[in-house]
Design a protein around this motif. Sequence first.
Motif, PDB file in Angstrom:
ATOM      1  N   MET A   1       0.855  -1.202   0.000  1.00 36.96           N
ATOM      2  CA  MET A   1       0.000   0.000   0.000  1.00 36.96           C
ATOM      3  C   MET A   1       0.887   1.247   0.000  1.00 36.96           C
ATOM      4  O   MET A   1       1.817   1.345   0.808  1.00 36.96           O
ATOM      5  N   PRO A   2       0.651   2.195  -0.907  1.00 36.15           N
ATOM      6  CA  PRO A   2       1.509   3.389  -0.972  1.00 36.15           C
ATOM      7  C   PRO A   2       1.391   4.243   0.290  1.00 36.15           C
ATOM      8  O   PRO A   2       0.347   4.269   0.946  1.00 36.15           O
ATOM      9  N   LYS A   3       2.476   4.895   0.609  1.00 37.48           N
ATOM     10  CA  LYS A   3       2.460   5.766   1.779  1.00 37.48           C
ATOM     11  C   LYS A   3       1.564   6.980   1.523  1.00 37.48           C
ATOM     12  O   LYS A   3       1.483   7.471   0.408  1.00 37.48           O
ATOM     13  N   ARG A   4       0.917   7.446   2.566  1.00 37.04           N
ATOM     14  CA  ARG A   4       0.133   8.670   2.453  1.00 37.04           C
ATOM     15  C   ARG A   4       1.080   9.857   2.397  1.00 37.04           C
ATOM     16  O   ARG A   4       2.047   9.935   3.164  1.00 37.04           O
ATOM     17  N   ILE A   5       0.832  10.758   1.472  1.00 35.69           N
ATOM     18  CA  ILE A   5       1.697  11.928   1.285  1.00 35.69           C
ATOM     19  C   ILE A   5       1.058  13.151   1.938  1.00 35.69           C
ATOM     20  O   ILE A   5      -0.095  13.484   1.656  1.00 35.69           O
ATOM     21  N   TYR A   6       1.820  13.802   2.792  1.00 30.79           N
ATOM     22  CA  TYR A   6       1.380  15.053   3.410  1.00 30.79           C
ATOM     23  C   TYR A   6       2.241  16.187   2.852  1.00 30.79           C
ATOM     24  O   TYR A   6       3.474  16.129   2.901  1.00 30.79           O
ATOM     25  N   LEU A   7       1.580  17.208   2.345  1.00 29.93           N
ATOM     26  CA  LEU A   7       2.276  18.379   1.808  1.00 29.93           C
ATOM     27  C   LEU A   7       2.037  19.557   2.740  1.00 29.93           C
ATOM     28  O   LEU A   7       0.914  20.033   2.889  1.00 29.93           O
ATOM     29  N   PHE A   8       3.104  20.013   3.374  1.00 28.60           N
ATOM     30  CA  PHE A   8       3.017  21.162   4.283  1.00 28.60           C
ATOM     31  C   PHE A   8       3.463  22.404   3.521  1.00 28.60           C
ATOM     32  O   PHE A   8       4.657  22.653   3.336  1.00 28.60           O
ATOM     33  N   ALA A   9       2.487  23.176   3.056  1.00 29.12           N
ATOM     34  CA  ALA A   9       2.788  24.305   2.175  1.00 29.12           C
ATOM     35  C   ALA A   9       1.595  25.237   2.119  1.00 29.12           C
ATOM     36  O   ALA A   9       0.529  24.949   2.675  1.00 29.12           O
ATOM     37  N   THR A  10       1.765  26.360   1.424  1.00 34.74           N
ATOM     38  CA  THR A  10       0.637  27.264   1.184  1.00 34.74           C
ATOM     39  C   THR A  10      -0.068  26.916  -0.119  1.00 34.74           C
ATOM     40  O   THR A  10      -1.172  27.369  -0.369  1.00 34.74           O
ATOM     41  N   SER A  11       0.578  26.109  -0.967  1.00 37.10           N
ATOM     42  CA  SER A  11      -0.020  25.645  -2.213  1.00 37.10           C
ATOM     43  C   SER A  11      -0.540  24.218  -2.033  1.00 37.10           C
ATOM     44  O   SER A  11      -0.292  23.582  -1.008  1.00 37.10           O
ATOM     45  N   LYS A  12      -1.237  23.701  -3.052  1.00 39.75           N
ATOM     46  CA  LYS A  12      -1.853  22.379  -2.945  1.00 39.75           C
ATOM     47  C   LYS A  12      -1.435  21.473  -4.096  1.00 39.75           C
ATOM     48  O   LYS A  12      -0.987  21.927  -5.139  1.00 39.75           O
ATOM     49  N   SER A  13      -1.625  20.171  -3.887  1.00 44.59           N
ATOM     50  CA  SER A  13      -1.396  19.174  -4.918  1.00 44.59           C
ATOM     51  C   SER A  13      -2.482  18.115  -4.816  1.00 44.59           C
ATOM     52  O   SER A  13      -2.876  17.723  -3.710  1.00 44.59           O
ATOM     53  N   GLU A  14      -2.944  17.650  -5.964  1.00 41.51           N
ATOM     54  CA  GLU A  14      -3.976  16.617  -5.982  1.00 41.51           C
ATOM     55  C   GLU A  14      -3.446  15.269  -5.502  1.00 41.51           C
ATOM     56  O   GLU A  14      -4.217  14.360  -5.194  1.00 41.51           O
ATOM     57  N   HIS A  15      -2.141  15.126  -5.428  1.00 38.21           N
ATOM     58  CA  HIS A  15      -1.529  13.854  -5.050  1.00 38.21           C
ATOM     59  C   HIS A  15      -1.246  13.754  -3.553  1.00 38.21           C
ATOM     60  O   HIS A  15      -0.699  12.747  -3.105  1.00 38.21           O
TER      61      HIS A  15
END
Length: 210
Positions: A1-15
Motif C-alpha cells: 500500500m503506498p504511503k500517504r503523502i502530506y504536503l506542508f505548504a501554502t499551495s496544494k497538490s492533488e496527489h
Amino acid sequence: MPKRIYLFATSKSEHATNIKSLDVRFLKPDIDFSKYDYLIITSKQTVKALEQYDKKEFIEIPALCVSAKTAVAYEEFGGKVLSVGDGYGDNLVKNIKEFSKDTKWLYLRAEMIASDFVKRSQDEGYSIDDEVLYVSECSKEILDVRVNDDSTLIFTSPSSIECFLKNNTIHPDAKVIVIGTTTAALLPKGVKYQISKNTSIESCIELALE
C-alpha cells in the motif's frame, strides 16, 4: 500500500493531503519606492502584499526574484523582472554582484527569514534596505495534524518544519522530502531526508511518487 503523502505548504497538490503550514498576516509600512533602483522579491506572498499599494509607485521598478515561480507571479501581477535566482535565497548574492555597488535595492520580505544574503551583500558594500510586508504564523491545521508513522512528509519551508514539530515528531519510518538545503537545515539531527531536484512543489511531489 503506498504511503500517504502530506504536503506542508501554502499551495496544494492533488496527489497529497494538503496541510496549510502558515497563516499570513499582511502589513503595509510606508515606503518611498522612488528611492530604489531595484526590488528583491523572494516569495509569492510578497507579491500579494504589494496589492495593498498603488501600483504606479513601484510597478516600473524591476525586481530580482528568487525563483522562476516567483518571477511568474510578479510578471502576472504586471511587474518587470530584472533577474531570476536559482530558488535559494542564500545564492542571491551572486545575482546582486552582477550590478554596480551604486545600485539601491529594496528587499520586501517576511518578518522571519532564513537567509542572510542581505547582510553578506551589505558587508561587501552593496546598498540594500528592507521592509517587512507580512508576518507568517503557524496555522491551526499544522498544529492539529497527526500523521501515520510511515507517511511521506513534504516540507517546503523552514517554518513548515518548525510548526510541524511543535506538536509532532518525525518517525524513523517516515519518508521526508524537503524543497531545499535551507529547509533541510531545520530538520532534527539524525532525520534522513531527500532534497527535491528543483525548488518547486511539483518536484517534491514527483520525488514522493517515485
